[in-house]
Design a protein around this motif. Structure first.
Motif, short mmCIF file in Angstrom:
data_model
loop_
_atom_site.label_atom_id
_atom_site.label_comp_id
_atom_site.label_asym_id
_atom_site.label_seq_id
_atom_site.Cartn_x
_atom_site.Cartn_y
_atom_site.Cartn_z
N PRO A 16 0.68 -1.20 -0.12
CA PRO A 16 -0.03 0.04 0.00
C PRO A 16 0.80 1.40 -0.16
CG PRO A 16 -1.05 -1.64 1.63
CD PRO A 16 0.53 -2.00 1.04
N LEU A 17 1.95 1.36 0.80
CA LEU A 17 2.67 2.59 0.81
C LEU A 17 3.49 2.71 -0.59
CD1 LEU A 17 3.79 4.98 2.19
CD2 LEU A 17 5.60 3.71 3.21
N ARG A 18 3.80 1.88 -1.26
CA ARG A 18 4.60 1.85 -2.48
C ARG A 18 3.64 2.28 -3.63
NH1 ARG A 18 8.22 -2.49 -0.80
NH2 ARG A 18 6.80 -4.20 -1.64
N ARG A 20 0.83 4.02 -3.20
CA ARG A 20 0.70 5.60 -2.51
C ARG A 20 1.68 6.55 -3.30
NH1 ARG A 20 -2.02 9.73 -1.89
NH2 ARG A 20 -1.56 11.13 -0.22
N ILE A 21 3.05 5.94 -2.81
CA ILE A 21 4.25 6.87 -3.55
C ILE A 21 4.21 6.90 -5.07
CG2 ILE A 21 6.71 6.61 -3.96
CD1 ILE A 21 6.86 5.20 -1.15
N CYS A 23 1.19 6.52 -6.92
CA CYS A 23 0.33 7.59 -7.28
C CYS A 23 0.84 9.01 -7.15
CB CYS A 23 -0.94 7.31 -6.49
SG CYS A 23 -1.68 5.77 -6.79
N LEU A 24 1.64 9.36 -6.21
CA LEU A 24 1.91 10.80 -5.83
C LEU A 24 2.90 11.14 -6.90
CD1 LEU A 24 2.48 10.43 -1.96
CD2 LEU A 24 0.72 12.03 -3.13
N GLU A 38 3.50 14.02 2.52
CA GLU A 38 2.37 13.44 2.02
C GLU A 38 1.91 11.95 2.64
OE1 GLU A 38 0.49 14.72 -0.48
OE2 GLU A 38 1.76 16.54 -0.54
N THR A 39 2.95 11.13 3.06
CA THR A 39 2.18 9.89 3.39
C THR A 39 2.42 9.66 4.83
OG1 THR A 39 4.84 9.13 3.44
CG2 THR A 39 3.43 8.87 1.33
#
Length: 102
Positions: A16-18, A20-21, A23-24, A38-39
């Protein structure tokens, strides 16, 4: 067709964090400081995830003074779109008559 490259890319993006990264970074190039803001992730955790993304060829870096900016390699989402588009096309074809068993 699922290749080892696609499978590895899907494994990398399954976190999930990767994701999110990624997507940003699809919106703009960011440095680690921006990504922490951001995260909400810790800098060391974020750096580890960025290393995985970099090693998988998802992101590339650009030094800027004492900071490093990360950007998404545009061919990565394009390749994924083609892969999933092929799956969607195959799903449409799968509604054809079934192959007999036995």
């Amino acid at each position: 067709m699922l290749t080892s490259v696609n499978a590895e890319l899907l494994r990398v993006l399954a976190d999930p964090l990767r994701l999110r990264i990624v997507c940003l970074l699809a919106r703009e190039s960011l440095c680690t400081t921006h990504l922490v803001e951001e995260t909400g992730a810790r800098q060391t955790n974020l750096s580890n995830h960025l290393r995985v993304l970099r090693e998988a060829g998802v992101v590339e870096t650009e030094p800027c003074g004492r900071f490093t900016y990360y950007r998404l390699r545009p061919e990565v989402p394009a390749d994924l779109a083609a892969f999933f588009g092929g799956l969607a096309d195959g799903g449409c074809e799968a509604s054809a008559p079934r192959r007999p068993c036995g």
